[in-house]
Motif scaffolding. Structure first.
Motif, PDB file in Angstrom:
ATOM      1  N   ALA B 341      46.628   3.363   5.239  1.00 47.93           N
ATOM      2  CA  ALA B 341      46.295   1.993   4.995  1.00 47.93           C
ATOM      3  C   ALA B 341      44.670   2.026   5.502  1.00 47.93           C
ATOM      4  N   VAL B 342      44.446   2.718   6.804  1.00 47.96           N
ATOM      5  CA  VAL B 342      43.053   2.791   7.212  1.00 47.96           C
ATOM      6  C   VAL B 342      42.276   3.731   6.391  1.00 47.96           C
ATOM      7  N   GLN B 343      42.696   4.803   5.736  1.00 44.86           N
ATOM      8  CA  GLN B 343      41.829   5.687   5.190  1.00 44.86           C
ATOM      9  C   GLN B 343      41.644   5.071   3.835  1.00 44.86           C
ATOM     10  N   ASN B 344      42.651   4.264   3.098  1.00 43.58           N
ATOM     11  CA  ASN B 344      42.292   3.455   1.876  1.00 43.58           C
ATOM     12  C   ASN B 344      41.426   2.119   1.993  1.00 43.58           C
ATOM     13  N   ASN B 345      41.144   1.882   3.390  1.00 41.52           N
ATOM     14  CA  ASN B 345      40.240   0.712   3.718  1.00 41.52           C
ATOM     15  C   ASN B 345      41.038  -0.501   3.403  1.00 41.52           C
ATOM     16  N   GLU B 346      42.472  -0.351   3.535  1.00 39.80           N
ATOM     17  CA  GLU B 346      43.185  -1.658   3.408  1.00 39.80           C
ATOM     18  C   GLU B 346      43.248  -2.291   4.695  1.00 39.80           C
ATOM     19  N   LYS B 347      43.078  -1.567   5.946  1.00 39.08           N
ATOM     20  CA  LYS B 347      43.190  -2.152   7.164  1.00 39.08           C
ATOM     21  C   LYS B 347      42.154  -1.596   7.912  1.00 39.08           C
ATOM     22  N   SER B 348      41.548  -2.225   8.829  1.00 43.69           N
ATOM     23  CA  SER B 348      40.640  -1.766   9.953  1.00 43.69           C
ATOM     24  C   SER B 348      41.297  -0.799  10.753  1.00 43.69           C
ATOM     25  N   PRO B 349      40.700   0.269  11.145  1.00 43.27           N
ATOM     26  CA  PRO B 349      41.358   1.179  12.202  1.00 43.27           C
ATOM     27  C   PRO B 349      41.865   0.298  13.578  1.00 43.27           C
ATOM     28  N   PHE B 350      40.999  -0.719  13.902  1.00 43.87           N
ATOM     29  CA  PHE B 350      41.361  -1.582  15.205  1.00 43.87           C
ATOM     30  C   PHE B 350      42.852  -2.328  14.749  1.00 43.87           C
ATOM     31  N   THR B 351      42.966  -3.038  13.793  1.00 41.04           N
ATOM     32  CA  THR B 351      43.852  -3.737  13.341  1.00 41.04           C
ATOM     33  C   THR B 351      45.296  -3.042  13.373  1.00 41.04           C
ATOM     34  N   ALA B 352      45.112  -1.878  12.773  1.00 36.11           N
ATOM     35  CA  ALA B 352      46.136  -0.726  12.711  1.00 36.11           C
ATOM     36  C   ALA B 352      46.531  -0.275  14.081  1.00 36.11           C
ATOM     37  N   ALA B 353      45.560   0.052  14.873  1.00 37.61           N
ATOM     38  CA  ALA B 353      45.769   0.501  16.096  1.00 37.61           C
ATOM     39  C   ALA B 353      46.635  -0.577  17.066  1.00 37.61           C
ATOM     40  N   ASN B 354      46.270  -1.856  16.632  1.00 39.18           N
ATOM     41  CA  ASN B 354      46.859  -2.874  17.620  1.00 39.18           C
ATOM     42  C   ASN B 354      48.402  -2.813  17.138  1.00 39.18           C
ATOM     43  N   GLU B 355      48.526  -2.898  15.941  1.00 39.34           N
ATOM     44  CA  GLU B 355      49.759  -3.096  15.349  1.00 39.34           C
ATOM     45  C   GLU B 355      50.796  -1.891  15.829  1.00 39.34           C
ATOM     46  N   LEU B 356      50.482  -0.726  16.012  1.00 35.85           N
ATOM     47  CA  LEU B 356      51.068   0.453  16.468  1.00 35.85           C
ATOM     48  C   LEU B 356      51.547   0.272  17.804  1.00 35.85           C
ATOM     49  N   LEU B 357      50.319  -0.372  18.711  1.00 36.85           N
ATOM     50  CA  LEU B 357      50.510  -0.389  20.117  1.00 36.85           C
ATOM     51  C   LEU B 357      51.566  -1.292  20.268  1.00 36.85           C
ATOM     52  N   ALA B 358      51.616  -2.477  19.489  1.00 34.86           N
ATOM     53  CA  ALA B 358      52.627  -3.484  19.632  1.00 34.86           C
ATOM     54  C   ALA B 358      54.139  -3.000  19.462  1.00 34.86           C
ATOM     55  N   LEU B 359      54.054  -2.158  18.476  1.00 35.89           N
ATOM     56  CA  LEU B 359      55.456  -1.476  18.012  1.00 35.89           C
ATOM     57  C   LEU B 359      55.781  -0.741  19.083  1.00 35.89           C
ATOM     58  N   TYR B 360      55.038   0.161  19.776  1.00 30.51           N
ATOM     59  CA  TYR B 360      55.362   1.006  20.818  1.00 30.51           C
ATOM     60  C   TYR B 360      55.663   0.220  22.060  1.00 30.51           C
ATOM     61  N   LYS B 361      55.051  -0.938  22.225  1.00 24.84           N
ATOM     62  CA  LYS B 361      55.473  -1.820  23.530  1.00 24.84           C
ATOM     63  C   LYS B 361      57.139  -2.440  23.292  1.00 24.84           C
ATOM     64  N   GLU B 362      57.048  -2.539  21.938  1.00 30.05           N
ATOM     65  CA  GLU B 362      58.568  -3.203  21.772  1.00 30.05           C
ATOM     66  C   GLU B 362      59.679  -2.222  21.997  1.00 30.05           C
ATOM     67  N   HIS B 363      59.048  -0.839  21.408  1.00 34.11           N
ATOM     68  CA  HIS B 363      60.310   0.131  21.329  1.00 34.11           C
ATOM     69  C   HIS B 363      60.155   1.231  22.343  1.00 34.11           C
ATOM     70  N   HIS B 364      59.616   0.675  23.343  1.00 33.77           N
ATOM     71  CA  HIS B 364      59.164   1.605  24.488  1.00 33.77           C
ATOM     72  C   HIS B 364      60.472   1.968  25.435  1.00 33.77           C
ATOM     73  N   THR B 365      60.625   3.049  25.948  1.00 25.58           N
ATOM     74  CA  THR B 365      61.661   3.461  26.544  1.00 25.58           C
ATOM     75  C   THR B 365      61.515   3.497  28.210  1.00 25.58           C
ATOM     76  N   PHE B 366      60.350   3.309  28.455  1.00 22.00           N
ATOM     77  CA  PHE B 366      60.270   3.222  29.783  1.00 22.00           C
ATOM     78  C   PHE B 366      61.150   1.974  30.688  1.00 22.00           C
ATOM     79  N   ASN B 367      61.682   2.161  31.587  1.00 24.48           N
ATOM     80  CA  ASN B 367      62.617   1.282  32.265  1.00 24.48           C
ATOM     81  C   ASN B 367      62.266   0.817  33.653  1.00 24.48           C
ATOM     82  N   LYS B 368      61.954  -0.300  34.038  1.00 24.96           N
ATOM     83  CA  LYS B 368      61.523  -0.641  35.415  1.00 24.96           C
ATOM     84  C   LYS B 368      62.436  -0.209  36.353  1.00 24.96           C
ATOM     85  N   ASN B 369      63.836  -0.196  35.976  1.00 28.93           N
ATOM     86  CA  ASN B 369      64.810  -0.026  37.070  1.00 28.93           C
ATOM     87  C   ASN B 369      65.434   1.510  37.055  1.00 28.93           C
ATOM     88  N   GLU B 370      64.724   2.269  36.345  1.00 26.63           N
ATOM     89  CA  GLU B 370      65.344   3.620  35.860  1.00 26.63           C
ATOM     90  C   GLU B 370      65.028   4.571  37.224  1.00 26.63           C
TER      91      GLU B 370
END
Lengths: 370, 370
Positions: B341-370
């Motif tokens: 999407a970024v290479q085809n100029n459908e999305k700015s690199p910054f928008t795409a980065a923020n989307e991926l970071l949000a995804l990571y935040k959601e599916h992150h396996t770090f555990n506070k009580n681990e």
């Protein structure tokens, strides 16, 4: 809980002439109205921007530079809307140490470009400006003619941020300038730091401004910048300085030939210019035309832009991941002592790193259900 | 749940002559015995290593290179124990494209160094070896004399890992070699990739091996490596090749002078060597002595090592943080489409980065009580 400030009057006690207080908070109404108004404004702004309206372009860049969250959201909408209209330009990075005459060169070069029918935008990447508060990059007062030119747009550097922040703002500003019809984007930076790599990673051509000196022309230039250059311009090649400049050109050409061939297959060139006397300016443009002819034919131009987009995607992600770590309170509390232990050879860097990572894992604020 | 395989017999039904099955798992007993044995072995290993015992050094490096978790723990203990005995050496990085004669040079140089009473360890950083399976770096069969020399220790490159992994292993191996009394550590790499930066960041002196060619001596050398070099050695400067080599020396010297002055204040030098005919070898050591005299006097030697330790601390942290992200299943699932999407100029690199970071935040396996 009943509203204590505006108690709800019962109908039994209702008196004529007393206005019923509104159930809906007046501030909310104002916010909603403002939001609707702004939403409409953004659409209108985008339309005007794409038609080449300069005040709209300025306003949109101001939104990009704002730290206000509502502004950021609007800026994202604008950038997204501009993307399909962007990319029809050449992006030229210009660097050189202070005193080399960057503003004078851009004034002369930009004026020439507009004279042959081009629309020129001048942007800047200068993260230091937030510290020194005295950055001259993109300073309109130093480009007297260009600033009055209706086919030129000069925007001083965004300030008060990290290099990553300034880079993002500049990259997004490029997209807006392109959508507004500017076909040549000049991006200026100062040849003393990491910002060159950032500018190199957002431009199609990298131009190094230099002066003829006493045999050590490159001493003031940060390592690696010489290797990034697609052209070296020796400025102030006039009067008594001309002979020096010609010698410097020979030296520089020899040095450039020692570098490995670039991926673009372009052999960097050295040009003599006197920006003040407006000499050699046309030759710079001819050189650029030759470059763009080559890289558009061999596909490097497009590949490079694709790679740059991918680079900024990863760069943004990486910067965010690392800053999450290094700004973590617990990490910060122990980082310095870990560094000391490592520097005193009390701990191996790898052991210390694993300890800090374990600490981060423990005190991490990421939340699965957030 | 009762153990089905070895059912617990009740006393009522117990018959003479039947052995009571042990409550404690035999494997556990073996593991504990092994662990105790190994623990003692590690202490003894460390003692022998520090006394300069080569088989112990070899064994310890094998533990460093192991992917077995128990081995890794032992390796950490050994490195930690060796740290106070390390650092009394000079670390020399050696690079050059294949065919330049690195093995022959190291054979000649190492043999000379042992002849003047030095103890020489040869290590290698070559992440490519895991791919090509044919790395010659540190290949003992190419250093016939040195391998038989009791004051030399040659260790082929660790393989099967990322550059980060190989770098860590080599850095930890340096510490062990130093603790074992080796006072000159040669670290070899091949001049074609990122591994040079890694080797440069773990050595005190960086030596580039080169050949005299047809005017384009540097074409095969990756960008930036020339700038890292503290000395360039033109090898095979013998016979018909001598004249070429002398010309190449002049060219190279001129190129080196164009680079900015190094933080060490050392001006890189060019030397002619014929490793095969054992010519110019002593001069290399004299050059190194001059360098170390300078940088120990101006404190660069110590500062640089401190900076390198701090560098490896951060490098290890950063590598771990980024690999956590990029190896995340959800991130991996969407990264490619984001890049497209970024290479085809459908999305700015910054928008795409923020989307991926949000995804990571959601599916992150770090555990506070681990």
């Amino acid at each position: 809980m009943p509203n204590e400030k505006f108690p709800q009057k019962k109908s039994l006690h209702e008196k004529d002439g007393i206005t019923q207080p509104n159930h809906v908070n007046q501030n909310s109404i104002k916010n909603i109205q403002n939001f609707r108004k702004k939403k409409i404004d953004v659409d209108a702004l985008i339309q005007r921007l794409i038609q080449g309206d300069i005040p709209s372009l300025s306003k949109a860049i101001t939104l990009i530079e704002s730290t206000n969250i509502a502004h950021k959201e609007q800026a994202n909408l604008i950038v997204q809307a501009c993307l399909p209209y962007a990319n029809n330009s050449v992006r030229i990075g210009i660097t050189g140490v202070p005193g080399v005459g960057k503003s004078t060169f851009i004034e002369a070069f930009g004026t020439y470009l507009t004279s042959i029918g081009k629309k020129v935008a001048v942007l800047a990447v200068d993260p230091s400006s937030s510290i020194s508060k005295g950055s001259i990059l993109g300073d309109k007062t130093r480009m007297e003619d260009l600033v009055k030119n209706k086919n030129a747009f000069i925007r001083p550097s965004a300030s008060g941020e990290s290099l990553g922040g300034v880079s993002r703002k500049t990259r997004e500003s490029i997209i807006l300038c392109e959508a507004a019809g500017f076909d040549i984007i000049l991006i200026e930076t100062v040849g003393v730091g990491q910002s060159e790599t950032a500018v190199h990673s957002m431009t199609d051509f990298f131009l190094l401004l230099n002066l003829a000196g006493a045999g050590d022309e490159l001493q003031g230039i940060k390592r690696g910048i010489m290797e990034m250059a697609d052209a070296v311009i020796i400025n102030k090649a006039d009067g008594d300085n001309l002979k020096h400049a010609q010698n410097a050109k020979l030296d520089m050409n020899r040095a450039l030939h020692l570098f490995p061939l670039k991926d673009s297959k372009w052999q960097p060139k050295v040009l003599l210019v006197s920006a003040f006397y407006n000499k050699g300016i046309e030759e710079v443009w001819q050189l650029l035309e030759a470059y763009f002819k080559l890289v558009k034919a061999n596909n490097f131009f497009e590949e490079n832009r694709n790679n740059q987009n991918a680079y900024w995607l990863k760069e943004t992600i990486n910067e965010q991941l690392l800053s999450n770590f290094y700004q973590n309170t617990e990490v910060n509390r122990y980082l310095q002592s870990a560094e000391r232990a490592v520097q005193n050879n009390e701990k191996s860097p790898f052991t210390a790193a694993n300890e800090l990572l374990a600490l981060y894992k423990e005190h991490h604020t990421f939340n699965k259900n957030e």
